[in-house]
Design an enzyme around this catalytic site. Sequence first.
Site, short mmCIF file in Angstrom:
data_model
loop_
_atom_site.label_atom_id
_atom_site.label_comp_id
_atom_site.label_asym_id
_atom_site.label_seq_id
_atom_site.Cartn_x
_atom_site.Cartn_y
_atom_site.Cartn_z
N HIS A 18 0.83 -1.24 0.03
CA HIS A 18 0.09 -0.16 0.08
C HIS A 18 0.80 1.14 -0.05
O HIS A 18 2.09 1.21 0.03
CB HIS A 18 -1.05 -0.10 1.38
CG HIS A 18 -0.35 0.11 2.45
ND1 HIS A 18 -1.13 0.42 3.50
CD2 HIS A 18 1.09 0.24 3.05
CE1 HIS A 18 -0.42 0.54 4.61
NE2 HIS A 18 0.85 0.44 4.48
N CYS A 37 5.68 6.34 4.83
CA CYS A 37 4.42 5.64 4.20
C CYS A 37 3.90 6.27 2.96
O CYS A 37 3.20 5.64 2.18
CB CYS A 37 3.45 5.15 5.15
SG CYS A 37 3.90 4.38 6.49
N HIS A 43 4.83 0.37 -0.30
CA HIS A 43 5.72 -0.76 0.49
C HIS A 43 4.73 -1.77 0.91
O HIS A 43 3.30 -1.68 0.87
CB HIS A 43 6.26 -0.26 1.71
CG HIS A 43 5.38 0.38 2.56
ND1 HIS A 43 4.94 1.70 2.50
CD2 HIS A 43 4.69 -0.20 3.86
CE1 HIS A 43 4.05 1.93 3.28
NE2 HIS A 43 3.94 0.81 4.17
N HIS A 45 3.35 -5.47 3.62
CA HIS A 45 3.02 -5.94 4.95
C HIS A 45 2.54 -7.46 4.77
O HIS A 45 1.82 -7.69 3.83
CB HIS A 45 2.16 -5.23 5.43
CG HIS A 45 2.56 -3.84 5.89
ND1 HIS A 45 3.34 -3.50 7.00
CD2 HIS A 45 2.08 -2.46 5.62
CE1 HIS A 45 3.49 -2.13 7.01
NE2 HIS A 45 2.90 -1.70 6.21
N ASP A 83 -5.04 -10.77 -1.08
CA ASP A 83 -3.74 -11.38 -0.91
C ASP A 83 -2.90 -10.73 -2.33
O ASP A 83 -3.33 -11.02 -3.37
CB ASP A 83 -3.80 -12.70 -1.11
CG ASP A 83 -2.34 -13.47 -0.56
OD1 ASP A 83 -1.57 -12.64 0.21
OD2 ASP A 83 -2.00 -14.51 -0.83
N HIS A 84 -1.54 -10.45 -2.25
CA HIS A 84 -0.53 -10.11 -3.30
C HIS A 84 -1.13 -9.13 -4.23
O HIS A 84 -1.22 -9.20 -5.47
CB HIS A 84 -0.16 -11.32 -4.18
CG HIS A 84 0.96 -12.20 -3.33
ND1 HIS A 84 0.27 -13.11 -2.03
CD2 HIS A 84 2.07 -12.46 -3.28
CE1 HIS A 84 1.19 -13.71 -1.70
NE2 HIS A 84 2.43 -13.29 -2.35
N GLU A 130 -0.63 -5.17 11.35
CA GLU A 130 0.00 -4.64 10.16
C GLU A 130 1.58 -4.92 10.34
O GLU A 130 1.94 -5.42 9.41
CB GLU A 130 -0.23 -3.28 9.91
CG GLU A 130 0.33 -2.86 8.51
CD GLU A 130 -0.17 -1.20 8.24
OE1 GLU A 130 -0.95 -1.22 7.47
OE2 GLU A 130 0.22 -0.43 9.10
#
Length: 160
Positions: A18, A37, A43, A45, A83-84, A130
């Site tokens: 994100h 951020c 980046h 998580h 996901d991904h 997170e």
Amino acid sequence: GNGMEAYLTLSTHFSAAHRLARPDLSFEENSEIYGKCARPNGHGHNYHLEVTVKGEIDPRTGMIADLGALQKAIDDYVVEPFDHTFLNKDIAYFEKVVPTAENIAVRIGQLLRSPVRELGAELHKIKLIESPNNSCEIFGADLDAADVARQQPSAVLAGV
Ligand SMILES: [Zn+2]
């Protein structure tokens, strides 16, 4: 029924990237709010997700709701779509909503509330971890209250 009330928590995880930045603000303004951020290329998580549902223990099964069906709902509505991904770009909701841990948790709650209800339980809590340094919790009851607030006359007129 007369079953004892209980809380059941299911844990899972997904990986996603994100970037924290409001589209209407400059890079400098976003950096002031979100720090590193806000860097332009995002980046990632490894998000750990805990979904807690509430309900009466069925005396016949000893369960609040079908565990496998709950796991499948979480997979279908959250893990598989999230996901991904790069949340900002791949999930339409986050084109306009900054994908902070708080906002992701709210979205997960919105996505799971009806499916959990269909399985005979109530969504009690979403905990989104997170990183080792931060996590966020939101409660199903607060989602209901937010819905009521949204359904004030202006929203009703807009056909929401
Ligand atoms: Zn982040």
